[in-house]
Design a protein around this motif. Sequence first.
Motif, PDB file in Angstrom:
ATOM      1  N   SER A  40      44.398  47.618 111.152  1.00 37.11           N
ATOM      2  CA  SER A  40      43.189  48.600 110.238  1.00 37.11           C
ATOM      3  C   SER A  40      43.659  48.795 108.954  1.00 37.11           C
ATOM      4  CB  SER A  40      42.541  49.580 111.298  1.00 37.11           C
ATOM      5  OG  SER A  40      42.273  49.264 112.230  1.00 37.11           O
ATOM      6  N   ALA A  41      42.467  49.153 108.365  1.00 34.87           N
ATOM      7  CA  ALA A  41      43.028  49.876 107.244  1.00 34.87           C
ATOM      8  C   ALA A  41      43.528  50.832 106.618  1.00 34.87           C
ATOM      9  CB  ALA A  41      41.782  50.284 106.377  1.00 34.87           C
ATOM     10  N   THR A  46      39.518  53.561 105.619  1.00 36.88           N
ATOM     11  CA  THR A  46      38.287  53.077 105.563  1.00 36.88           C
ATOM     12  C   THR A  46      37.450  55.154 104.304  1.00 36.88           C
ATOM     13  OG1 THR A  46      38.363  51.947 106.332  1.00 36.88           O
ATOM     14  CG2 THR A  46      36.230  53.204 106.723  1.00 36.88           C
ATOM     15  N   GLU A  73      40.259  47.039 104.754  1.00 36.71           N
ATOM     16  CA  GLU A  73      41.225  45.282 106.346  1.00 36.71           C
ATOM     17  C   GLU A  73      42.159  44.405 105.688  1.00 36.71           C
ATOM     18  OE1 GLU A  73      38.947  47.418 107.245  1.00 36.71           O
ATOM     19  OE2 GLU A  73      39.789  48.647 109.147  1.00 36.71           O
ATOM     20  N   PHE A 135      37.730  45.243 112.639  1.00 35.52           N
ATOM     21  CA  PHE A 135      36.773  45.917 112.134  1.00 35.52           C
ATOM     22  C   PHE A 135      35.917  45.362 111.563  1.00 35.52           C
ATOM     23  CE2 PHE A 135      35.211  49.546 108.847  1.00 35.52           C
ATOM     24  CZ  PHE A 135      34.397  49.650 109.584  1.00 35.52           C
ATOM     25  N   ARG A 149      32.894  52.697 113.237  1.00 43.67           N
ATOM     26  CA  ARG A 149      34.148  53.053 112.926  1.00 43.67           C
ATOM     27  C   ARG A 149      35.266  52.981 114.360  1.00 43.67           C
ATOM     28  NH1 ARG A 149      34.862  56.493 109.121  1.00 43.67           N
ATOM     29  NH2 ARG A 149      37.144  56.067 109.078  1.00 43.67           N
ATOM     30  N   GLY A 150      35.975  53.017 114.048  1.00 40.29           N
ATOM     31  CA  GLY A 150      37.679  52.418 114.999  1.00 40.29           C
ATOM     32  C   GLY A 150      37.264  50.933 115.552  1.00 40.29           C
ATOM     33  N   GLY A 151      35.984  50.456 115.289  1.00 36.53           N
ATOM     34  CA  GLY A 151      35.985  48.968 115.474  1.00 36.53           C
ATOM     35  C   GLY A 151      37.370  47.746 115.350  1.00 36.53           C
ATOM     36  N   SER A 152      37.875  47.987 115.183  1.00 31.61           N
ATOM     37  CA  SER A 152      39.197  47.735 114.974  1.00 31.61           C
ATOM     38  C   SER A 152      40.008  47.236 116.120  1.00 31.61           C
ATOM     39  CB  SER A 152      40.620  47.819 114.525  1.00 31.61           C
ATOM     40  OG  SER A 152      40.424  47.749 112.925  1.00 31.61           O
TER      41      SER A 152
HETATM   42  N1  ASP Z   1      39.306  51.120 109.852  1.00 36.03           N
HETATM   43  C1  ASP Z   1      38.059  51.577 110.451  1.00 36.03           C
HETATM   44  C2  ASP Z   1      38.404  52.743 110.782  1.00 36.03           C
HETATM   45  O1  ASP Z   1      38.720  53.658 109.817  1.00 36.03           O
HETATM   46  C3  ASP Z   1      38.090  50.450 111.636  1.00 36.03           C
HETATM   47  C4  ASP Z   1      39.110  51.219 112.462  1.00 36.03           C
HETATM   48  O2  ASP Z   1      40.060  51.678 111.972  1.00 36.03           O
HETATM   49  O3  ASP Z   1      39.739  50.667 113.551  1.00 36.03           O
HETATM   50  O4  ASP Z   1      37.061  52.963 110.711  1.00 36.03           O
END
Ligand code: ASP
Length: 403
Positions: A40-41, A46, A73, A135, A149-152
């Motif tokens: 992820s970033a 993000t 990312e 992501f 969001r959270g897609g990694s």
């Molecule tokens: N960087 C993206 C986010 O903050 C994806 C992730 O963290 O999974 O949503």
Amino acid sequence: MLIVKKFGGTSVADKDRIFNVAKRCIRDYEAGNDVVVVLSAMGKYTDELIAKAKDINPNPPKREMDMLFTIGEQMSVSLMAMAMAQLGVRAVSLNAFQVPMRTTSAYGNARLKKIDTERIRRELDDRKIVIVTGFQGVNKYDDYTTLGRGGSDTTAVALAAVLHADACEIYTDVDGVYTADPRLVPTARKLESISYDEMLDLAALGAGVLHSRSVELAKKYGVQLVVRSSLNESEGTIVKGVGKKMERMLISGVALDREADRISVIGIADVPGSAFKLFHTLAKNNINVDIIIQSVGRDGTKDISFTVPHNNLDEAVELLNNCKDQLGFDHIEYNCDVVKLSVVGSGMMSHPGVAAKMFECLYNENININMIATSEIRITVLIPEKDALRAMNAVHDAFGLAE
Ligand code: ASP
Ligand code: ADP
Ligand code: MG
């Protein structure tokens, strides 16, 4: 063995953490495994990108948001490859274009459609650690997209599925999946294992530890997941199909979703088809609706209330108001000061009284319930935001989940 290892933002937040992750991956690599890393970033990057975008344009075009997001990312994967090179190990970073990972065209909420494994395989055969951006994806217009969001997590599980990985490890900033968010409920207990269905409900109902679509994919392709900490060596939580031991668990967890808002459509015609027209309008525009309540009809009209994610509220209200004549309602009310609190557990199916116990607990706390929804394995209530933490802790402890 082929191992997919995913590290979230906190796990790669600074130089020390990047080297910590690099060393963890190298350990598996030097033991003879093929290693694919999904990142992820860094930290809250993000969120920082969103703030930068909104400073320029409060309502930025979704395509340009995804273009911007990808740099987060990309920074992580390239820095990680540099760290591994510094430690004397061959590694290569790849973004979604280079893999390539194809998605649907919905900017900001794209779904993975096809991942080409040839390039990754080639790099692995060349004995490199392959580091892939989480992501992000690429759509049919060759534009960048993101998975939400959270897609990694979803990128990692999808890669594990297409590469037929032997293990898929999700590293984060807590020791595993707990009976409730340990940052909100101090008595929360770490689970040794949890079923896909329970994890899916917990994730969909607000437990942000895993992206819910990653759990959906894991279930569909039978990818067993381990959720564990990148900061220590503790065992973590296994997410998998139902085992004997799990069947006995009455409640596996409590989840809080602060992103739910309530919309009430007042005075809609009490005739066949009005619910269909209403929810079809929302579904056509990709707006997810959760709890739905319809009042008893009176004088030929009724009220329909439902919840939508906060970031869809404005769009949903606008859409409905645009169809006011066609839908034939009087007016719309909405409320943002509400949260969704859910208890989830597969044992509920065979145990009556779970809902009553939850309601009793909220009654004891003098907390008013606005709406209720249930399924075989979950009970959700909509309650005032100000009561959220108190309710969550009380319900968690009432079900004997506390340590
Ligand atoms: N960087 C993206 C986010 O903050 C994806 C992730 O963290 O999974 O949503
Ligand atoms: P990452 O950046 O590693 O993807 P996230 O912030 O997305 O990390 O997810 C980890 C966070 O999920 C934890 O810090 C925790 O606060 C939160 N969380 C919510 N519900 C749960 C739960 N049931 N168990 C563990 N963590 C949870
Ligand atoms: Mg996450």
